[in-house]
Motif scaffolding. Structure first.
Motif, mmCIF file in Angstrom:
data_model
loop_
_atom_site.group_PDB
_atom_site.id
_atom_site.type_symbol
_atom_site.label_atom_id
_atom_site.label_comp_id
_atom_site.label_asym_id
_atom_site.label_seq_id
_atom_site.Cartn_x
_atom_site.Cartn_y
_atom_site.Cartn_z
ATOM 1 N N PHE A 9 0.784 -1.230 0.000
ATOM 2 C CA PHE A 9 0.000 0.000 0.000
ATOM 3 C C PHE A 9 0.818 1.283 0.000
ATOM 4 C CE2 PHE A 9 -2.915 -3.143 1.909
ATOM 5 C CZ PHE A 9 -3.947 -3.045 0.992
ATOM 6 N N GLU A 10 2.124 1.193 -0.097
ATOM 7 C CA GLU A 10 2.951 2.399 -0.010
ATOM 8 C C GLU A 10 2.535 3.452 -1.033
ATOM 9 O OE1 GLU A 10 7.653 3.758 -0.068
ATOM 10 O OE2 GLU A 10 7.094 1.717 -0.627
ATOM 11 N N GLN A 11 2.385 3.057 -2.289
ATOM 12 C CA GLN A 11 2.056 4.026 -3.334
ATOM 13 C C GLN A 11 0.666 4.627 -3.116
ATOM 14 O OE1 GLN A 11 2.382 2.502 -7.321
ATOM 15 N NE2 GLN A 11 1.851 4.442 -8.265
ATOM 16 N N ARG A 12 -0.303 3.806 -2.714
ATOM 17 C CA ARG A 12 -1.659 4.318 -2.522
ATOM 18 C C ARG A 12 -1.740 5.232 -1.306
ATOM 19 N NH1 ARG A 12 -6.260 -0.090 -3.475
ATOM 20 N NH2 ARG A 12 -7.489 1.824 -3.375
ATOM 21 N N MET A 13 -0.966 4.939 -0.266
ATOM 22 C CA MET A 13 -0.974 5.826 0.891
ATOM 23 C C MET A 13 -0.320 7.161 0.559
ATOM 24 S SD MET A 13 -2.672 4.749 3.421
ATOM 25 C CE MET A 13 -2.076 5.917 4.648
ATOM 26 N N ARG A 14 0.695 7.142 -0.292
ATOM 27 C CA ARG A 14 1.311 8.395 -0.714
ATOM 28 C C ARG A 14 0.294 9.225 -1.500
ATOM 29 N NH1 ARG A 14 5.073 6.421 -3.538
ATOM 30 N NH2 ARG A 14 6.534 6.132 -1.815
ATOM 31 N N LEU A 15 -0.464 8.580 -2.390
ATOM 32 C CA LEU A 15 -1.514 9.266 -3.144
ATOM 33 C C LEU A 15 -2.572 9.834 -2.206
ATOM 34 C CD1 LEU A 15 -3.040 10.005 -5.770
ATOM 35 C CD2 LEU A 15 -4.015 7.690 -5.735
ATOM 36 N N TYR A 16 -2.953 9.064 -1.196
ATOM 37 C CA TYR A 16 -3.946 9.513 -0.217
ATOM 38 C C TYR A 16 -3.494 10.795 0.479
ATOM 39 C CZ TYR A 16 -5.849 9.418 4.594
ATOM 40 O OH TYR A 16 -6.392 9.751 5.813
ATOM 41 N N ALA A 17 -2.258 10.817 0.950
ATOM 42 C CA ALA A 17 -1.743 12.013 1.621
ATOM 43 C C ALA A 17 -1.641 13.188 0.649
ATOM 44 C CB ALA A 17 -0.389 11.718 2.251
ATOM 45 N N ASP A 18 -1.180 12.920 -0.575
ATOM 46 C CA ASP A 18 -1.050 13.985 -1.572
ATOM 47 C C ASP A 18 -2.411 14.582 -1.927
ATOM 48 O OD1 ASP A 18 1.671 13.617 -1.612
ATOM 49 O OD2 ASP A 18 1.710 12.507 -3.498
ATOM 50 N N ARG A 19 -3.432 13.729 -2.027
ATOM 51 C CA ARG A 19 -4.771 14.240 -2.353
ATOM 52 C C ARG A 19 -5.322 15.114 -1.232
ATOM 53 N NH1 ARG A 19 -7.728 12.092 -6.773
ATOM 54 N NH2 ARG A 19 -9.361 13.495 -6.040
ATOM 55 N N ALA A 20 -5.018 14.771 0.018
ATOM 56 C CA ALA A 20 -5.456 15.600 1.138
ATOM 57 C C ALA A 20 -4.789 16.970 1.074
ATOM 58 C CB ALA A 20 -5.140 14.903 2.456
ATOM 59 N N LEU A 21 -3.497 16.990 0.798
ATOM 60 C CA LEU A 21 -2.775 18.256 0.687
ATOM 61 C C LEU A 21 -3.322 19.095 -0.467
ATOM 62 C CD1 LEU A 21 0.821 16.871 1.278
ATOM 63 C CD2 LEU A 21 -0.396 18.448 2.783
ATOM 64 N N ALA A 22 -3.609 18.458 -1.585
ATOM 65 C CA ALA A 22 -4.144 19.178 -2.740
ATOM 66 C C ALA A 22 -5.535 19.729 -2.443
ATOM 67 C CB ALA A 22 -4.186 18.257 -3.955
ATOM 68 N N ALA A 23 -6.342 18.963 -1.712
ATOM 69 C CA ALA A 23 -7.686 19.432 -1.372
ATOM 70 C C ALA A 23 -7.626 20.648 -0.465
ATOM 71 C CB ALA A 23 -8.469 18.303 -0.702
ATOM 72 N N ALA A 24 -6.718 20.628 0.510
ATOM 73 C CA ALA A 24 -6.582 21.770 1.409
ATOM 74 C C ALA A 24 -6.181 23.027 0.637
ATOM 75 C CB ALA A 24 -5.556 21.464 2.494
ATOM 76 N N ALA A 25 -5.260 22.881 -0.319
ATOM 77 C CA ALA A 25 -4.844 24.026 -1.124
ATOM 78 C C ALA A 25 -5.988 24.530 -2.004
ATOM 79 C CB ALA A 25 -3.643 23.638 -1.979
ATOM 80 N N ARG A 26 -6.725 23.627 -2.593
ATOM 81 C CA ARG A 26 -7.836 24.013 -3.472
ATOM 82 C C ARG A 26 -8.941 24.723 -2.687
ATOM 83 N NH1 ARG A 26 -11.880 19.835 -6.652
ATOM 84 N NH2 ARG A 26 -12.957 21.402 -7.941
#
Length: 212
Positions: free
Chosen positions: A68-85
């Protein structure tokens, strides 16, 4: 001499092949059976012995990380992107992030288990969970400031809905993705501002977790 020199590279190739086979098998088995699936089933599906599995992954958590390493990285990145948006599109950022989480849970019950791991204090992917937590706190705060979500929506409600969706996906089995989409739509409508009775409080332990 040439045979002796060729053995180490061949051994390394075989070891890497086994490692990749185990990761592929674990992805499949965990997806079907969840995070508590027997590891001997993973070894059988990979076509190796259980001893080979434990040589490559002495602890279950190491195998989980590899899967799950890659999917967890995507999960964290999507949260950061949502906060910025959310600085410019608060409702859209909030809506799309919740939808993303529901979709991820609906397509893989094992990943749904990983997402709710903080409840059990699991150290696996703790850094990704912390990054996502910090980002989603900002996301909810910005949605509140813009009046995009109801005033009594708590950040801990994000955890509530991921728990609810995880249970739904497991119980509904093959119809899980379809049921999850409908639940997501219902919940998003309920999160919008509007007249209505105030909500009961979220569990106190979740409020404390959200502040750590």
């Amino acid at each position: 001499m040439s045979d002796a020199n060729s053995n180490p590279p061949r051994l390394r190739v075989d070891a890497e092949r086994n490692r990749l086979a185990l990761i592929d098998a674990a992805t499949s088995v965990f997806g079907r059976r969840g995070m508590d699936a027997p590891l001997d089933e993973v070894a059988r599906e990979a076509g190796v012995g259980i001893a080979t599995l434990y040589r490559r992954f002495p602890e279950r958590t190491q195998l989980v990380e590899a899967v799950f390493e890659q999917r967890m990285r995507l999960y964290a990145d999507r949260a950061l992107a949502a906060a910025a948006r959310a600085l410019t599109e608060p409702w859209e950022a909030f809506r799309d992030y919740v939808t993303f989480i529901f979709e991820q849970q609906a397509t893989d019950t094992a990943f749904a288990d990983v997402l709710i791991a903080p409840l059990t204090g699991s150290p696996v992917f703790a850094d990704k969970h912390r990054a996502a937590l910090k980002a989603t706190i900002a996301l909810v705060a910005r949605a509140h400031e813009a009046g995009a979500i109801r005033a009594d929506f708590s950040h801990a409600d994000l955890y509530l809905v991921t728990l609810a969706n995880a249970g739904l996906v497991k119980a509904a089995r093959s119809s899980g993705p379809e049921a999850s989409r409908r639940l997501c739509a219902y919940l998003l409508e309920s999160f919008r501002p509007g007249p209505g009775d105030p909500l009961p409080p979220v569990p106190r332990v979740w409020e404390r977790t959200a502040r750590t």
